[in-house]
Design a protein around this motif. Structure first.
Motif, PDB file in Angstrom:
ATOM      1  N   THR A  38      46.574  68.100   3.942  1.00 16.82           N
ATOM      2  CA  THR A  38      47.288  68.423   5.173  1.00 16.82           C
ATOM      3  C   THR A  38      47.146  69.905   5.490  1.00 16.82           C
ATOM      4  OG1 THR A  38      48.889  66.633   4.914  1.00 16.82           O
ATOM      5  CG2 THR A  38      49.553  68.525   6.266  1.00 16.82           C
ATOM      6  N   ALA A  39      46.649  70.199   6.674  1.00 14.67           N
ATOM      7  CA  ALA A  39      46.393  71.588   7.057  1.00 14.67           C
ATOM      8  C   ALA A  39      45.896  71.622   8.497  1.00 14.67           C
ATOM      9  CB  ALA A  39      45.346  72.224   6.139  1.00 14.67           C
ATOM     10  N   VAL A  40      45.838  72.835   9.030  1.00 15.72           N
ATOM     11  CA  VAL A  40      45.110  73.058  10.274  1.00 15.72           C
ATOM     12  C   VAL A  40      43.669  73.378   9.892  1.00 15.72           C
ATOM     13  CG1 VAL A  40      44.872  74.470  12.334  1.00 15.72           C
ATOM     14  CG2 VAL A  40      47.155  73.879  11.477  1.00 15.72           C
ATOM     15  N   TYR A  41      42.750  72.641  10.447  1.00 13.10           N
ATOM     16  CA  TYR A  41      41.334  72.806  10.137  1.00 13.10           C
ATOM     17  C   TYR A  41      40.653  73.603  11.255  1.00 13.10           C
ATOM     18  CZ  TYR A  41      41.650  69.637   6.208  1.00 13.10           C
ATOM     19  OH  TYR A  41      41.956  69.064   4.994  1.00 13.10           O
ATOM     20  N   TYR A  42      39.901  74.611  10.838  1.00 12.46           N
ATOM     21  CA  TYR A  42      39.245  75.507  11.782  1.00 12.46           C
ATOM     22  C   TYR A  42      37.722  75.389  11.654  1.00 12.46           C
ATOM     23  CZ  TYR A  42      43.792  77.782  12.233  1.00 12.46           C
ATOM     24  OH  TYR A  42      45.113  78.039  12.472  1.00 12.46           O
ATOM     25  N   CYS A  43      37.109  75.207  12.774  1.00 10.72           N
ATOM     26  CA  CYS A  43      35.659  75.250  12.859  1.00 10.72           C
ATOM     27  C   CYS A  43      35.216  76.717  12.806  1.00 10.72           C
ATOM     28  CB  CYS A  43      35.237  74.602  14.179  1.00 10.72           C
ATOM     29  SG  CYS A  43      33.506  74.729  14.567  1.00 10.72           S
ATOM     30  N   TYR A  44      34.086  76.963  12.173  1.00 11.25           N
ATOM     31  CA  TYR A  44      33.610  78.334  11.972  1.00 11.25           C
ATOM     32  C   TYR A  44      32.108  78.396  12.199  1.00 11.25           C
ATOM     33  CZ  TYR A  44      31.839  82.245   9.142  1.00 11.25           C
ATOM     34  OH  TYR A  44      31.161  83.344   8.708  1.00 11.25           O
ATOM     35  N   ALA A  45      31.657  79.492  12.766  1.00  8.09           N
ATOM     36  CA  ALA A  45      30.220  79.692  12.930  1.00  8.09           C
ATOM     37  C   ALA A  45      29.903  81.182  12.967  1.00  8.09           C
ATOM     38  CB  ALA A  45      29.717  79.029  14.209  1.00  8.09           C
ATOM     39  N   GLN A 104      39.712  76.593  17.739  1.00  2.00           N
ATOM     40  CA  GLN A 104      41.138  76.736  17.983  1.00  2.00           C
ATOM     41  C   GLN A 104      41.993  76.094  16.903  1.00  2.00           C
ATOM     42  OE1 GLN A 104      39.236  74.448  19.224  1.00  2.00           O
ATOM     43  NE2 GLN A 104      40.369  72.615  19.849  1.00  2.00           N
ATOM     44  N   GLY A 105      41.419  75.344  16.017  1.00  2.00           N
ATOM     45  CA  GLY A 105      42.188  74.696  14.966  1.00  2.00           C
ATOM     46  C   GLY A 105      42.651  73.317  15.394  1.00  2.00           C
ATOM     47  N   THR A 106      42.567  72.393  14.467  1.00  2.00           N
ATOM     48  CA  THR A 106      43.045  71.035  14.734  1.00  2.00           C
ATOM     49  C   THR A 106      43.825  70.560  13.521  1.00  2.00           C
ATOM     50  OG1 THR A 106      42.367  68.792  15.382  1.00  2.00           O
ATOM     51  CG2 THR A 106      40.872  69.984  13.914  1.00  2.00           C
ATOM     52  N   LEU A 107      44.964  69.934  13.750  1.00  2.00           N
ATOM     53  CA  LEU A 107      45.877  69.576  12.676  1.00  2.00           C
ATOM     54  C   LEU A 107      45.505  68.233  12.058  1.00  2.00           C
ATOM     55  CD1 LEU A 107      48.462  70.144  11.051  1.00  2.00           C
ATOM     56  CD2 LEU A 107      49.743  69.011  12.891  1.00  2.00           C
ATOM     57  N   VAL A 108      45.421  68.238  10.752  1.00  2.00           N
ATOM     58  CA  VAL A 108      45.240  67.017   9.976  1.00  2.00           C
ATOM     59  C   VAL A 108      46.495  66.829   9.123  1.00  2.00           C
ATOM     60  CG1 VAL A 108      43.930  65.898   8.139  1.00  2.00           C
ATOM     61  CG2 VAL A 108      42.733  67.154   9.954  1.00  2.00           C
ATOM     62  N   THR A 109      47.138  65.703   9.277  1.00  2.00           N
ATOM     63  CA  THR A 109      48.353  65.412   8.517  1.00  2.00           C
ATOM     64  C   THR A 109      48.141  64.133   7.737  1.00  2.00           C
ATOM     65  OG1 THR A 109      49.734  66.469  10.191  1.00  2.00           O
ATOM     66  CG2 THR A 109      50.826  65.016   8.614  1.00  2.00           C
ATOM     67  N   VAL A 110      48.266  64.247   6.420  1.00  2.00           N
ATOM     68  CA  VAL A 110      48.176  63.072   5.555  1.00  2.00           C
ATOM     69  C   VAL A 110      49.581  62.777   5.074  1.00  2.00           C
ATOM     70  CG1 VAL A 110      47.082  62.029   3.547  1.00  2.00           C
ATOM     71  CG2 VAL A 110      45.877  63.809   4.848  1.00  2.00           C
ATOM     72  N   LEU A 111      50.074  61.606   5.375  1.00  2.00           N
ATOM     73  CA  LEU A 111      51.447  61.254   5.073  1.00  2.00           C
ATOM     74  C   LEU A 111      51.686  61.213   3.570  1.00  2.00           C
ATOM     75  CD1 LEU A 111      51.862  58.439   7.719  1.00  2.00           C
ATOM     76  CD2 LEU A 111      52.727  60.782   7.841  1.00  2.00           C
ATOM     77  N   GLN A 112      52.919  61.509   3.166  1.00  2.00           N
ATOM     78  CA  GLN A 112      53.281  61.466   1.758  1.00  2.00           C
ATOM     79  C   GLN A 112      53.409  60.027   1.289  1.00  2.00           C
ATOM     80  OE1 GLN A 112      53.578  63.894  -0.400  1.00  2.00           O
ATOM     81  NE2 GLN A 112      53.416  65.671   0.933  1.00  2.00           N
TER      82      GLN A 112
END
Length: 120
Positions: free
Chosen positions: A89-96, A112-120
């Motif tokens: 679970t985190a905000v994932y950022y593309c990089y180049a 800009q970042g995209t949120l990935v949430t993995v439920l507990q």
């Protein structure tokens, strides 16, 4: 130059998600592309990078579960995430790293970042 990321969302443990990112604008060349992430209260960390279409680097925590790939024709980088767990679970950022003009140095660009949430 912009990096536009998409994908992410909410997923159950053990599930899969895919992230996409594409670079747009005027530039001469793209070097390394990849993904970083930042979990709440933690520093941003490398997830996976692809210096070119043939080589890849992964954080130990995601090896065997995540796959980074590139489409140089579309200036795109992708992250397929399998067997996700709550620690992902985190905000994932593309990089180049992008060279705007010939003979100029490469500069860092972030999506800009995209949120990935993995439920507990």
């Amino acid at each position: 130059v912009q990096l536009q990321a998409s994908g992410g969302g909410l997923v159950q443990p053990g599930g899969s998600l895919g992230l996409s990112c594409a670079a747009s604008g005027r530039f001469f060349r793209i070097g390394v592309m990849g993904w970083y992430r930042q979990a709440p209260g933690k520093q941003r960390e490398l997830v996976a990078t692809s210096p070119s279409g043939d080589t890849t680097n992964y954080a130990d925590s995601v090896k065997g579960r995540f796959t980074v790939s590139r489409d140089n024709a579309k200036n795109g980088v992708y992250l397929q995430m399998n067997n996700l767990n709550p620690e992902d679970t985190a905000v994932y950022y593309c990089y180049a790293r992008i060279q705007l003009k010939w003979r100029e140095s490469f500069n860092d660009y972030w999506g800009q970042g995209t949120l990935v949430t993995v439920l507990q």
